[in-house]
Write an enzyme that holds these catalytic residues in place. Structure first.
Site, PDB file in Angstrom:
ATOM      1  N   ASN A  13       1.630  -8.524 -31.431  1.00 58.88           N
ATOM      2  CA  ASN A  13       2.525  -8.578 -32.583  1.00 58.88           C
ATOM      3  C   ASN A  13       3.941  -8.444 -32.034  1.00 58.88           C
ATOM      4  OD1 ASN A  13       4.028  -8.222 -34.869  1.00 58.88           O
ATOM      5  ND2 ASN A  13       3.027  -6.308 -35.527  1.00 58.88           N
ATOM      6  N   TRP A  14       4.645  -9.575 -32.023  1.00 58.03           N
ATOM      7  CA  TRP A  14       5.985  -9.574 -31.419  1.00 58.03           C
ATOM      8  C   TRP A  14       7.018  -8.905 -32.323  1.00 58.03           C
ATOM      9  CZ3 TRP A  14       6.729 -15.135 -28.840  1.00 58.03           C
ATOM     10  CH2 TRP A  14       5.742 -15.304 -27.855  1.00 58.03           C
ATOM     11  N   LYS A  15       6.630  -8.659 -33.580  1.00 59.38           N
ATOM     12  CA  LYS A  15       7.561  -8.054 -34.557  1.00 59.38           C
ATOM     13  C   LYS A  15       8.865  -8.849 -34.607  1.00 59.38           C
ATOM     14  CE  LYS A  15       5.145  -3.719 -34.097  1.00 59.38           C
ATOM     15  NZ  LYS A  15       5.157  -2.268 -34.169  1.00 59.38           N
ATOM     16  N   HIS A  98       0.872  -4.762 -42.576  1.00 58.96           N
ATOM     17  CA  HIS A  98       1.281  -3.900 -41.468  1.00 58.96           C
ATOM     18  C   HIS A  98       2.006  -2.681 -42.036  1.00 58.96           C
ATOM     19  CE1 HIS A  98       3.321  -2.465 -37.888  1.00 58.96           C
ATOM     20  NE2 HIS A  98       2.430  -3.138 -37.195  1.00 58.96           N
ATOM     21  N   GLU A 100       4.597  -1.261 -41.193  1.00 63.00           N
ATOM     22  CA  GLU A 100       6.058  -1.432 -41.325  1.00 63.00           C
ATOM     23  C   GLU A 100       6.394  -2.173 -42.610  1.00 63.00           C
ATOM     24  OE1 GLU A 100       6.568  -3.113 -37.428  1.00 63.00           O
ATOM     25  OE2 GLU A 100       6.137  -1.152 -36.563  1.00 63.00           O
ATOM     26  N   GLU A 169      -4.377   1.015 -37.489  1.00 60.07           N
ATOM     27  CA  GLU A 169      -3.135   1.370 -36.817  1.00 60.07           C
ATOM     28  C   GLU A 169      -2.599   2.677 -37.395  1.00 60.07           C
ATOM     29  OE1 GLU A 169      -1.306  -2.436 -34.900  1.00 60.07           O
ATOM     30  OE2 GLU A 169      -0.281  -1.961 -36.754  1.00 60.07           O
ATOM     31  N   GLY A 175       4.590   2.593 -31.810  1.00 59.80           N
ATOM     32  CA  GLY A 175       5.902   2.625 -31.178  1.00 59.80           C
ATOM     33  C   GLY A 175       6.344   4.010 -30.744  1.00 59.80           C
ATOM     34  N   SER A 215       0.601   1.981 -29.705  1.00 63.20           N
ATOM     35  CA  SER A 215       0.887   2.346 -28.313  1.00 63.20           C
ATOM     36  C   SER A 215      -0.234   1.953 -27.345  1.00 63.20           C
ATOM     37  CB  SER A 215       1.209   3.839 -28.207  1.00 63.20           C
ATOM     38  OG  SER A 215       2.373   4.145 -28.968  1.00 63.20           O
ATOM     39  N   GLY A 236       1.835  -4.060 -29.940  1.00 56.48           N
ATOM     40  CA  GLY A 236       3.239  -4.295 -30.259  1.00 56.48           C
ATOM     41  C   GLY A 236       4.075  -4.431 -29.007  1.00 56.48           C
ATOM     42  N   GLY A 237       4.786  -3.353 -28.654  1.00 59.77           N
ATOM     43  CA  GLY A 237       5.749  -3.369 -27.549  1.00 59.77           C
ATOM     44  C   GLY A 237       5.232  -3.992 -26.264  1.00 59.77           C
TER      45      GLY A 237
HETATM   46  P1  13P Z   1       3.107  -0.575 -30.559  1.00 60.17           P
HETATM   47  O1  13P Z   1       2.046  -1.174 -29.672  1.00 60.17           O
HETATM   48  O2  13P Z   1       4.504  -0.924 -30.129  1.00 60.17           O
HETATM   49  O3  13P Z   1       2.887   0.899 -30.777  1.00 60.17           O
HETATM   50  O4  13P Z   1       2.942  -1.275 -31.990  1.00 60.17           O
HETATM   51  C1  13P Z   1       1.697  -1.331 -32.565  1.00 60.17           C
HETATM   52  C2  13P Z   1       1.763  -2.237 -33.727  1.00 60.17           C
HETATM   53  O5  13P Z   1       2.392  -1.947 -34.714  1.00 60.17           O
HETATM   54  C3  13P Z   1       1.046  -3.520 -33.632  1.00 60.17           C
HETATM   55  O6  13P Z   1       1.000  -4.169 -34.861  1.00 60.17           O
END
Ligand code: 13P
Length: 260
Positions: A13-15, A98, A100, A169, A175, A215, A236-237
């Protein structure tokens, strides 16, 4: 269907990251570095990068996905993108609900359900996110929250839902560098699988892929994937770093045979 038939899925997930040049570079590095992967791989990219990443990934098994959609097919919804438009642009997967989006854009379970129905109706494969906040975990509400979020997915036709993927999640792990322990993740995944079984039956639940997100990194993917109810990861990251993401894709865990 046995657990062995759940082919692992590693999705990035590149966000809201990467411009076009960076998107192309990352997609190229993933395509070139993928090699033989046992897992299915997807990247869920910003709307603006869908076309260029789709172009780079042509001829690669890496699937393209988006991070959100609107539930209406078309019309006066300024700023929104429909399931049909995503499919047309080359997307296969779409992330829905998600944390977020739930948190910053006030997406309710009802909205998640509408988006899920729209994705399924268009033939997109949904990755629906569920998970508790730190406060909910500390108040021992984790299972109540998961139960409620899974309930929002109930009452649809099981045949339509065959492409559904659920991602657990925990919000406190996103994050933050704080990963759920493999045991915490397994406990939540088993709970979700049982909750789904309550709505759709045991066979459906056994065939459902459950991803862990929060994470995930090269250092913890192997122990997470050793858990029997973890069928992949939503990253994510670390999905923005080709070397790390490729290592995550090539996780080392007890062999799972077959594919769904
Ligand atoms: P991180 O891997 O950066 O914690 O993010 C997880 C995430 O929200 C994937 O959708």
């Amino acid at each position: 269907m046995s657990a062995n038939l759940r082919r692992p899925l590693i999705a990035g997930n590149w966000k809201m990251n990467l411009d076009l040049r960076q998107s192309v570079e990352l997609a190229r590095a993933l395509k070139d570095g993928l090699g033989q992967a046992g897992a299915e791989v997807a990247v869920c990219v910003p709307f603006t990068s869908i076309a260029v990443v789709g172009e780079v990934l042509k001829g690669s098994p890496i699937r393209l996905g988006a991070q959100d959609l609107h539930w209406e097919k078309e019309g006066a919804y300024t700023g929104e993108v429909s399931a049909g438009q995503l499919l047309d642009a080359g997307c296969r997967y779409v992330i829905i609900g998600h944390s977020e989006r739930r948190r910053y854009f006030h997406e309710s379970d009802e909205v998640v359900r509408k988006k899920l129905k729209a994705a399924l109706a268009a033939g997109l494969w949904p990755i629906v996110c569920v998970g508790e906040t730190l406060e909910e975990r500390e108040r021992q509400q984790t299972f109540n929250v998961l139960k409620r979020q899974v309930e929002a997915l109930a009452g649809l036709a099981p045949a339509e839902l065959s492409s559904l993927v659920i991602a657990y999640e925990p919000v406190w792990a996103i994050g933050t560098g704080k990963t759920a322990t493999p045991e915490q993740a397994q406990e939540a995944h088993l709970f979700i699988r049982n909750a789904v079984a309550g709505h759709y039956g045991k066979d459906f639940a056994q065939a459902l892929r459950l991803l862990y997100g929060g994470s995930v990194k090269a250092e913890n993917i192997d122990s997470l994937m050793a858990q029997p109810d973890l069928d992949g990861a939503l990253v994510g990251g670390e999905s923005l770093k080709p070397v790390s993401f490729l290592r995550i894709i090539h996780f080392q865990a007890p062999a799972r045979s077959g594919a769904r």
